[in-house]
Design an enzyme around this catalytic site. Structure first.
Site, PDB file in Angstrom:
ATOM      1  CD  GLU A 195     -35.467 -32.953 -48.246  1.00 25.25           C
ATOM      2  OE1 GLU A 195     -34.995 -34.103 -48.211  1.00 25.25           O
ATOM      3  OE2 GLU A 195     -36.588 -32.699 -48.719  1.00 25.25           O
TER       4      GLU A 195
ATOM      5  CB  VAL B 154     -35.222 -38.360 -58.491  1.00 17.89           C
ATOM      6  CG1 VAL B 154     -35.067 -39.859 -58.267  1.00 17.89           C
ATOM      7  CG2 VAL B 154     -34.137 -37.881 -59.434  1.00 17.89           C
ATOM      8  CB  ALA B 155     -38.300 -39.875 -55.337  1.00 18.24           C
TER       9      ALA B 155
ATOM     10  CD  GLU C 189     -40.764 -35.382 -49.252  1.00 15.44           C
ATOM     11  OE1 GLU C 189     -40.603 -34.293 -48.680  1.00 15.44           O
ATOM     12  OE2 GLU C 189     -40.239 -35.662 -50.353  1.00 15.44           O
ATOM     13  CG  ASN C 190     -46.531 -36.670 -52.836  1.00 16.88           C
ATOM     14  OD1 ASN C 190     -46.404 -35.513 -52.472  1.00 16.88           O
ATOM     15  ND2 ASN C 190     -46.267 -37.064 -54.068  1.00 16.88           N
TER      16      ASN C 190
ATOM     17  CG  HIS D  95     -34.101 -39.401 -49.088  1.00 16.99           C
ATOM     18  ND1 HIS D  95     -33.043 -38.909 -48.375  1.00 16.99           N
ATOM     19  CD2 HIS D  95     -34.937 -38.352 -49.283  1.00 16.99           C
ATOM     20  CE1 HIS D  95     -33.214 -37.620 -48.145  1.00 16.99           C
ATOM     21  NE2 HIS D  95     -34.356 -37.254 -48.697  1.00 16.99           N
ATOM     22  CD  GLU D  96     -38.426 -39.511 -51.501  1.00 17.40           C
ATOM     23  OE1 GLU D  96     -37.368 -39.109 -51.986  1.00 17.40           O
ATOM     24  OE2 GLU D  96     -39.216 -38.764 -50.889  1.00 17.40           O
TER      25      GLU D  96
END
Length: 780
Positions: free
Chosen positions: A436, A386-387, A389-390, A413-414
């Site tokens: 996380e 889904v995503a 966090e780069n 969240h990211e």
């Protein structure tokens, strides 16, 4: 956040970024199949001790060859106990590592005036040598062994010899004359020399590269190693044909490095314990926008070259690249969105002004945002999670744009990962909860500040429901439910991404916050924690020691040893969280859901009361999905109930977002409700995303509808990414959920009753309740 919906597999075949070898040469041979230690002029069958130009008794240091069958440590004129640098692994016959084949042992490196043994500007497949240097043409398999590179110290490439000498087996077809990949250019003119290296089997997802440095290199002396390599199809790199994008006009490529895929993107120390800054130069065709997770970027239009620089140290898995038909739009003072042109207006409408609000809320809680920009790129539906966090550039799947509340949670969240995960990282994948669990806690603190406690409690209730669903299916004694999971050597840690990492980790962090008596005090601790460990990697003991040092009164109370809630038990006990948060502040949103569910599952069913109780079109998305998830947990339902549910809600649900529709369609499938089955077909015909296809195919294959699933798949498979197509084929072939096997084999102590066979022994409830990969995709 990385939550693969199935095992990653290689991307579709694409030409590598340079010449392809004529065959896969074994390790230690050049493309002409000459042993790495064999002289180019030495006959292949020469006896031990024979070289092209020396007698068997020639003094040490006067010849260059070692037959391919020479034992490790032996060469044509050295005894088996000869020092390292004199064996058949790739060193010269008589010189230390990096020395020329005929230099005395005291010479540590190639003299500057002599060229390296394989000109650095030569194609990788070309078997050049230059006597008296030791042969060392790069291995032919670009995916298994990087070539001998230019090592300490730096130097420009040497000129190619006018007449290259032939390697043995010259009857093989010559390598194609294709341009080699570009090499770095360094300003200093110091000498360089080839380095001996070794590539060893490591796991089924990588190799171990060992490079031997010159013995003359002193401790703390700066040096640079250049590795020349090619990578094409790899788990980290996803090539998309235009048909797999929304615009269907240009190809697309993106990378996904979490947890250990980036070792297939570039040679690296692929562990979260190691951090470094990086720079990159990327050449792309005109019209292709290239993005990377970097703090600075520039573009040289005439050359078609992009340059990137990440000035802060990051772990390897946070290096990311995307390229395609992408256009930008600013949505805040330090944020912009990138998307395909047809999606840009939607992305702007969903996020304009919001991201800055979330960043500001996070900064008020945890201190300054340290990464400069916070940009978002929306990727095609083939993005496997889904995503992600780069740093500086969050990757998000475009499919989530239609589900407002899920999009909000995913991005927040990211954003939280900018502090927890990116700035301070778990040092080992066995403690992923440090990133996380803390990011989930921070996410919920941000949503509480921006949307209120009721919304946060509703979203938390939805996630904890999913956690208990997973716990019920896997069993409370399953080792994957520990916060400190013990990985078997060689196990891919991505296989252990599950709800325990997030929700059990969150519950532990929430418990710590409650020990303080005030969330604001805990926020102050986390600010200090970030400041202390910024740009480093930590273990759980670092967090807990810092916590007790920050709150000495709790340490005096021995709070870490409180019976039943010991810190060690939180970390190492299987089963559900030892304590869960008080969600009573969300009762205004959760109570209507519970009431409606109870009415529809009451015996006898009062259809009038159930259908007139609540207008679900007025609900928030998380209320509707919570209601549908509970109906899913209770399926199969009595026929009267499913038919009346369809009569009351089917038309309304058809117009709602995909997160809601997929749950309703799963209810249809799990209850074999044929009147609405055409809606399942229509949904799958218009979906290319893992998150919306895999759960339905899993449910279709656990019941009587597998022939229907096969029919739909064969009609729609050409619109799916090859990796997704392969995963669905496995589901159709086996009828099993890959997650169950993954989770139980990836741990030191596998639990037999969590396998598919184990589910068969748990009765119809378990057999009908295969873990939806949607449930694992909690982020993101």
């Amino acid at each position: 956040d990385p939550h693969p919906h199935g095992p990653l597999s290689a991307a579709p075949p694409r030409p590598p970024l340079g010449p392809q070898p004529s065959s896969h040469a074994p390790l230690g041979t050049n493309p002409g199949h000459a042993p790495l230690a064999a002289h180019a002029l030495c006959p292949p069958g020469a006896p031990l001790g024979t070289s092209a130009s020396c007698l068997p008794g020639a003094p040490l240091g006067t010849h260059t060859s070692c037959p391919s069958h020479a034992p490790l440590g032996a060469n044509s004129s050295c005894p088996p106990h000869a020092p390292l640098g004199t064996n058949a692994l790739g060193a010269s016959a008589s010189c230390p590592l990096g020395a020329n084949a005929s230099c005395p042992l005291s010479v540590p490196c190639c003299p500057p005036e002599q060229p390296p043994l394989c000109p650095l500007d030569a194609p990788l497949d070309t078997p050049y040598t230059s006597c008296p240097h030791p042969p060392g043409c790069p291995p032919a398999d670009p995916l298994s062994a990087p070539s001998v590179g230019s090592g300490y110290p730096d130097a420009p490439a040497s000129p190619r010899p006018a007449t290259p000498l032939a390697c043995p087996f010259a009857d093989l077809p010559p390598a194609p004359e294709l341009p080699p990949p570009p090499l770095p250019v360094f300003s200093d003119s110091a000498a360089s020399c080839p380095l001996v290296f070794r590539v060893d089997p490591f796991t089924d997802y990588g190799s171990s590269l060992t490079v031997f440095l010159p013995s003359s290199l002193e401790a703390r002396q700066p040096f640079r190693v250049v590795i020349r390599y090619i990578t094409a199809d790899a788990p980290a790199i996803w090539w998309l044909d235009p048909e797999l994008t929304y615009g269907v006009s240009k190809p697309f490529v993106f990378t996904q490095g979490h947890s250990v895929c980036n070792r297939s993107f570039f040679p690296c120390f692929d562990t979260p314990a190691v951090k470094c800054s990086y720079s990159a130069v990327v050449k792309a065709p005109a019209g292709m926008q290239v993005l990377m997770s970097a703090t600075q970027s520039s573009y040289k239009e005439q050359e078609g070259v992009y340059e990137f620089d990440m000035e802060y140290p990051v772990p390897a898995y946070l290096v990311a690249l995307a390229a395609g038909d992408l256009v930008p739009a600013d949505i805040g003072p330090r944020s912009r969105v990138w998307a395909e042109p047809c999606l840009l207006e939607t992305a702007i409408g969903k996020l304009s002004g919001r991201v800055e609000r979330w960043l500001s809320a996070a900064e008020s809680l945890y201190g300054p945002y340290i990464w400069g920009r916070y940009d978002i790129v929306f990727l095609p539906p083939s993005f496997p999670i889904v995503a992600m966090e780069n740093p500086c550039l969050t990757f998000i799947i475009s499919s989530i744009l239609e589900s407002d509340e899920f999009l909000i949670i995913d991005v927040i969240h990211e954003v939280a990962h900018s502090w927890f995960g990116n700035a301070v990282t778990n040092a080992t994948w066995e403690e992923m909860w440090l990133s996380e669990g803390l990011a989930t806690y921070a996410q919920r603190r941000i949503t509480t500040e921006t949307y209120g406690a009721a919304f946060t409690c509703l979203e938390t209730a939805f996630r904890l429901d999913a956690l208990h669903r997973q716990m019920k299916l896997l069993g409370e004694d399953n080792p994957v439910s520990k916060l400190q999971v013990k990985l078997e050597p060689g196990v891919n840690p991505s296989n252990l991404m599950n709800l325990f990492t997030y929700e059990k980790g969150y519950c532990f962090v929430y418990y710590l916050s409650q020990l303080c008596g005030d969330p604001a005090l805990f926020d102050a601790f986390l600010r200090a924690y970030i400041e202390k460990y910024k740009f480093t990697s930590v273990v759980a003991q670092d967090l807990l020691d810092s916590f007790l040092a920050f709150f000495p009164e709790l340490k005096e109370q021995c709070i870490d040893s409180k019976t039943g809630l010991e810190f060690d038990r939180w970390l190492n006990a299987t089963g559900p969280p030892l304590a869960e948060p008080d969600l009573s502040q969300g009762s205004s949103l959760t109570s209507p859901v519970e009431m409606l569910f109870n009415l529809w599952t009451a015996e006898p069913l009062d259809v009038t009361a159930a259908s007139s109780c609540v207008d679900i079109t007025k609900w928030q998305t998380f209320q509707t999905v919570l209601f549908l998830d509970r109906l899913l947990d209770g399926s199969p339902l009595p026929h009267e109930v499913i038919s009346k549910l369809s009569e009351c809600y089917s038309a309304q649900l058809d117009s709602m977002n995909a997160e809601i529709r997929i749950r309703w369609l799963q209810i249809i499938v799990r209850n074999d409700y044929y009147p609405d089955l055409h809606k399942v077909r229509l949904f799958l015909e218009n979906q290319m995303s893992r998150m919306y296809t895999i759960p339905l195919y899993e449910d279709l294959c656990t019941g009587t509808l597998k022939p229907f699933a096969l029919e739909v798949f064969y009609q729609t498979q050409n619109q799916l990414h090859p990796n997704l197509r392969k995963t669905i084929q496995q589901i159709l072939t086996q009828g099993l959920n890959p997650l169950l096997a993954i989770d139980t084999t990836a741990v030191a102590t596998a639990v037999a009753d969590t396998s598919a066979a184990g589910l068969e022994n748990k009765g119809p409830e378990a057999a009908n309740g295969a873990i939806s990969l949607r449930d694992v995709n909690v982020s993101a």
